[in-house]
Enzyme design. Structure first.
Site, PDB file in Angstrom:
ATOM      1  N   LYS A  18     -22.800  53.476  40.245  1.00 43.70           N
ATOM      2  CA  LYS A  18     -23.358  53.942  38.972  1.00 43.70           C
ATOM      3  C   LYS A  18     -24.847  54.277  39.143  1.00 43.70           C
ATOM      4  O   LYS A  18     -25.305  55.336  38.748  1.00 43.70           O
ATOM      5  CB  LYS A  18     -23.165  52.859  37.897  1.00 43.70           C
ATOM      6  CG  LYS A  18     -23.788  53.224  36.579  1.00 43.70           C
ATOM      7  CD  LYS A  18     -23.548  52.167  35.518  1.00 43.70           C
ATOM      8  CE  LYS A  18     -24.438  52.461  34.317  1.00 43.70           C
ATOM      9  NZ  LYS A  18     -24.299  51.511  33.241  1.00 43.70           N
TER      10      LYS A  18
ATOM     11  N   LYS B 248     -30.878  39.700  43.940  1.00 45.93           N
ATOM     12  CA  LYS B 248     -31.182  40.988  44.585  1.00 45.93           C
ATOM     13  C   LYS B 248     -32.654  41.035  44.996  1.00 45.93           C
ATOM     14  O   LYS B 248     -32.997  41.440  46.102  1.00 45.93           O
ATOM     15  CB  LYS B 248     -30.930  42.153  43.611  1.00 45.93           C
ATOM     16  CG  LYS B 248     -29.475  42.428  43.315  1.00 45.93           C
ATOM     17  CD  LYS B 248     -29.370  43.670  42.422  1.00 45.93           C
ATOM     18  CE  LYS B 248     -27.984  43.858  41.857  1.00 45.93           C
ATOM     19  NZ  LYS B 248     -27.886  44.920  40.871  1.00 45.93           N
TER      20      LYS B 248
ATOM     21  N   GLY C  48     -20.917  49.213  34.400  1.00 48.27           N
ATOM     22  CA  GLY C  48     -20.284  49.236  35.720  1.00 48.27           C
ATOM     23  C   GLY C  48     -18.889  48.627  35.725  1.00 48.27           C
ATOM     24  O   GLY C  48     -17.935  49.208  36.245  1.00 48.27           O
ATOM     25  N   ARG C  49     -18.751  47.465  35.103  1.00 52.95           N
ATOM     26  CA  ARG C  49     -17.439  46.778  35.130  1.00 52.95           C
ATOM     27  C   ARG C  49     -16.443  47.395  34.143  1.00 52.95           C
ATOM     28  O   ARG C  49     -15.289  46.974  34.083  1.00 52.95           O
ATOM     29  CB  ARG C  49     -17.619  45.283  34.890  1.00 52.95           C
ATOM     30  CG  ARG C  49     -18.363  44.938  33.616  1.00 52.95           C
ATOM     31  CD  ARG C  49     -18.813  43.480  33.600  1.00 52.95           C
ATOM     32  NE  ARG C  49     -19.711  43.182  32.497  1.00 52.95           N
ATOM     33  CZ  ARG C  49     -21.020  43.376  32.513  1.00 52.95           C
ATOM     34  NH1 ARG C  49     -21.604  43.899  33.579  1.00 52.95           N
ATOM     35  NH2 ARG C  49     -21.759  43.056  31.472  1.00 52.95           N
TER      36      ARG C  49
ATOM     37  N   HIS D  27       2.590  27.395  45.406  1.00 55.42           N
ATOM     38  CA  HIS D  27       2.647  26.673  46.677  1.00 55.42           C
ATOM     39  C   HIS D  27       1.252  26.416  47.231  1.00 55.42           C
ATOM     40  O   HIS D  27       1.105  26.107  48.412  1.00 55.42           O
ATOM     41  CB  HIS D  27       3.493  27.463  47.685  1.00 55.42           C
ATOM     42  CG  HIS D  27       4.905  27.627  47.197  1.00 55.42           C
ATOM     43  ND1 HIS D  27       5.875  26.668  47.385  1.00 55.42           N
ATOM     44  CD2 HIS D  27       5.479  28.606  46.454  1.00 55.42           C
ATOM     45  CE1 HIS D  27       7.003  27.070  46.816  1.00 55.42           C
ATOM     46  NE2 HIS D  27       6.784  28.245  46.233  1.00 55.42           N
TER      47      HIS D  27
ATOM     48  N   GLU E 120     -19.030  38.459  34.268  1.00 55.68           N
ATOM     49  CA  GLU E 120     -20.289  39.213  34.229  1.00 55.68           C
ATOM     50  C   GLU E 120     -20.612  39.592  32.771  1.00 55.68           C
ATOM     51  O   GLU E 120     -21.766  39.794  32.423  1.00 55.68           O
ATOM     52  CB  GLU E 120     -20.208  40.463  35.121  1.00 55.68           C
ATOM     53  CG  GLU E 120     -21.570  40.914  35.632  1.00 55.68           C
ATOM     54  CD  GLU E 120     -21.520  42.026  36.665  1.00 55.68           C
ATOM     55  OE1 GLU E 120     -21.090  43.141  36.327  1.00 55.68           O
ATOM     56  OE2 GLU E 120     -21.913  41.792  37.820  1.00 55.68           O
TER      57      GLU E 120
ATOM     58  N   GLU F 237     -26.180  47.270  49.003  1.00 51.23           N
ATOM     59  CA  GLU F 237     -24.981  47.155  49.849  1.00 51.23           C
ATOM     60  C   GLU F 237     -24.304  48.515  50.007  1.00 51.23           C
ATOM     61  O   GLU F 237     -23.916  48.922  51.104  1.00 51.23           O
ATOM     62  CB  GLU F 237     -23.972  46.183  49.211  1.00 51.23           C
ATOM     63  CG  GLU F 237     -24.396  44.732  49.192  1.00 51.23           C
ATOM     64  CD  GLU F 237     -25.067  44.337  47.884  1.00 51.23           C
ATOM     65  OE1 GLU F 237     -25.801  45.170  47.297  1.00 51.23           O
ATOM     66  OE2 GLU F 237     -24.870  43.186  47.457  1.00 51.23           O
TER      67      GLU F 237
HETATM   68  O1  F6P Z   1     -25.083  43.737  40.572  1.00 50.44           O
HETATM   69  C1  F6P Z   1     -24.118  43.819  39.581  1.00 50.44           C
HETATM   70  C2  F6P Z   1     -23.700  45.229  39.391  1.00 50.44           C
HETATM   71  O2  F6P Z   1     -24.694  45.928  38.733  1.00 50.44           O
HETATM   72  C3  F6P Z   1     -22.396  45.347  38.654  1.00 50.44           C
HETATM   73  O3  F6P Z   1     -22.528  45.229  37.297  1.00 50.44           O
HETATM   74  C4  F6P Z   1     -21.924  46.665  39.118  1.00 50.44           C
HETATM   75  O4  F6P Z   1     -20.571  46.861  38.852  1.00 50.44           O
HETATM   76  C5  F6P Z   1     -22.247  46.582  40.587  1.00 50.44           C
HETATM   77  O5  F6P Z   1     -23.466  45.872  40.627  1.00 50.44           O
HETATM   78  C6  F6P Z   1     -22.374  47.884  41.306  1.00 50.44           C
HETATM   79  O6  F6P Z   1     -23.398  48.676  40.771  1.00 50.44           O
HETATM   80  P1  F6P Z   1     -23.493  50.217  41.106  1.00 50.44           P
HETATM   81  O7  F6P Z   1     -22.239  50.855  40.642  1.00 50.44           O
HETATM   82  O8  F6P Z   1     -24.696  50.702  40.378  1.00 50.44           O
HETATM   83  O9  F6P Z   1     -23.654  50.352  42.594  1.00 50.44           O
END
Ligand code: F6P
Length: 542
Positions: free
Chosen positions: A204, A509, A264-265, A381, A350, A210
């Site tokens: 987003k 972060k 995002g979620r 199990h 979240e 990462e």
């Molecule tokens: O760090 C949390 C978060 O912002 C989530 O809410 C989001 O889904 C994820 O990181 C990834 O963010 P992006 O889509 O901006 O890379």
């Protein structure tokens, strides 16, 4: 809402009244508990008769929802008011699955046209990749697609493509890389050919450390195998940050945008859903959106006492705030829903893992529960021992399909019987007298019965809700996800928190960014002794 409000007090009174009544009692007093404590929308049924509520407690919960003014908050969200008040944004993921007649508007701008423009571009790109009309730089069909993203830019598409794998119908293989651990990307590409692989960069913000690290490594992998122009043909971006994607080198026609009013979620319905459309085709992706829309319509129009997300939310409030249970196990009796608990875990934790209310005060009650789970019957199990006989009560949401998703229908009957048996065992347990009678009938001695019966006793009286649907298809899955989204929304309103920000992930972060140079060998004077001790040890061992 403060803890001393008369509505909380009334709920507590019902809990006290029911304290010595077991689920066994409730079922024997009321032979039609299922009829009274279940609710359906078409083929989707929620059975909450195995929760510790009776008619009066349920009525008090519904009163409570009225008092919390769920309907007004719902209207604010759907009409585009800035219910994400800490980021001053509308919350309109529902618009992504809307139709023109729903007339969604954000900040004065009608949304339907711009949403459908991106959706149609996504769909035609997805169909092009599936058919081979959109080719690799070497002129062949893409065999594999890697989605690079994390959190909401990974969990939704990964969960849905797995859940709907029978709908792949000749589409390319999908792979998901999320972790910055290089092993994730390198293990994924180990057996892939860059010349036939398409890389989607899903972020987003297009700033997530990462994702950018993995995207750069994947871009080098592509560039090592072909020239830069060719590599560009093997990449696409799904993002709200158009500048960032262009800077990264993604051609504009390969960028699929969305908007800041999509959390995002909550973004699986947006361009972030492109891997799903590639996996299952445009028609199935639209059916997935339609399923979610049908839940949106139900949520907006059904009376609170027959409103599935509202009921699910109220049962959750009863479990969390009145009975005091801190966790919920989400157990899908469907192997293809193996990532569903992880998906809902982000969605719920979240969203409602917050401790500050809309006035900036510390909330006086417990908020979002811990969500976890694995598919049944595997869960039986592994950790179900504790769920049945441990000292903590763990409420369970069971998810079950009436029809098999495979041709092995005998096995589906076993699966169903197991799911139903688990909720029975949790609710009704087995008393020591019943265990003793069983052991006696088995011919065991009185000494053995005395020694072993306490261990073989099940306390029962443990709550569960079963969510039953006909069959896991795109429409049903869309509806199921939207059910949980709205449940979470209702609970956020009751707790008075902002379900749509996520400041709680920021500190980690920030600290990680500061520690990268230290881990790489730069000196740092102001570290706590634990962190510096661990870094020294890493250097010794590394
Ligand atoms: O760090 C949390 C978060 O912002 C989530 O809410 C989001 O889904 C994820 O990181 C990834 O963010 P992006 O889509 O901006 O890379």
């Amino acid at each position: 809402m403060t803890l001393d409000s008369q509505h909380w007090t009334s709920l507590k009174t019902h809990q006290q009244r029911l304290k010595n009544t077991t689920l066994r009692d409730l079922f024997s007093e009321n032979p039609d508990r299922f009829g009274q404590f279940s609710c359906s929308l078409d083929d989707l049924t929620i059975d909450f008769s195995k929760e510790k509520v009776d008619a009066e407690a349920l009525a008090a919960l519904v009163e409570f929802a009225k008092f919390a003014d769920i309907e007004a908050s719902r209207q604010k969200m759907f009409s585009g008011q800035h219910v994400n008040f800490t980021e001053d944004r509308a919350v309109l993921h529902t618009a992504l699955r809307g139709q023109p007649e729903d007339q969604f508007v954000a900040d004065g701008t009608p949304l339907s046209e711009m949403i459908s423009e991106v959706l149609e571009r996504m769909c035609s790109f997805a169909e092009g990749v599936r058919s081979g009309d959109i080719k690799s730089a070497t002129g062949v069909k893409f065999t594999d697609v890697i989605n690079i993203g994390i959190g909401g830019s990974d969990l939704g598409p990964a969960m849905v493509t797995r859940a709907l794998s029978p709908y792949r119908d000749g589409g390319p293989n999908l792979h998901f890389v999320s972790n910055v651990d290089g092993a994730h990307l390198s293990d994924t590409i180990a057996n892939l050919d860059p010349k036939t692989t398409l890389v989607l960069i899903a972020s987003k913000t297009f700033t997530t450390a990462e994702t950018i690290a993995n995207a750069k490594a994947a871009r080098s992998w592509l560039r090592d195998a072909m020239d830069n122009k060719g590599a560009n043909q093997h990449m696409a971006a799904l993002s709200t940050n158009l500048e960032g994607t262009v800077e990264f080198g993604i051609p504009a026609e390969r960028v699929f945008g969305f908007w800041d009013w999509v959390g995002g979620r909550y973004s699986v319905w947006s361009a972030i859903g492109l891997p799903i459309a590639i996996a299952i085709g445009a028609g199935n992706f639209k059916a997935f959106l339609a399923g979610a829309r049908s839940m949106d319509q139900h949520f907006q129009s059904a009376p609170l006492e027959k409103n599935l997300p509202v009921l699910l939310a109220l049962i959750g409030i009863w479990r969390r705030n009145i009975l005091g249970y801190p966790t919920v196990a989400l157990i899908s009796y469907d192997q293809r829903l193996e990532r569903f608990a992880a998906y809902v875990q982000q969605l719920d934790m979240e969203s409602n893992g917050k401790q500050t209310d809309s006035n900036g005060n510390r909330v006086a009650i417990q908020t979002g529960p811990i969500i976890w789970g694995e598919p049944g019957t595997n869960a039986q199990h592994s950790f179900f021992q504790l769920v049945h006989q441990g000292t903590d009560v763990i409420p369970v949401d069971f998810i079950l399909g009436a029809k098999s998703g495979s041709s092995l229908t005998d096995q589906h009957e076993l699966l169903q019987a197991n799911c139903l048996a688990q909720s029975q065992a949790l609710a009704f347990g087995k008393t020591q007298d019943e265990v003793a009678a069983e052991m006696k009938a088995d011919g065991q001695s009185d000494d053995e019965i005395k020694r072993l019966s306490p261990h073989r006793t099940f306390p029962g009286d443990r709550p569960s809700t079963t969510i039953l649907h006909r069959q896991l298809d795109p429409f049903t899955l869309g509806r199921l996800i939207a059910l949980y989204e709205h449940k979470i929304f209702v609970q956020g309103v009751i707790w008075g928190v902002n379900s749509f920000d996520q400041w709680g992930v920021e500190l980690g972060k920030q600290l990680a960014k500061a520690l990268v140079p230290v881990v790489r060998g730069e000196p740092s004077e102001n570290l706590d002794s634990s962190t510096s001790g661990l870094i020294n040890r890493i250097n010794e061992l590394g």
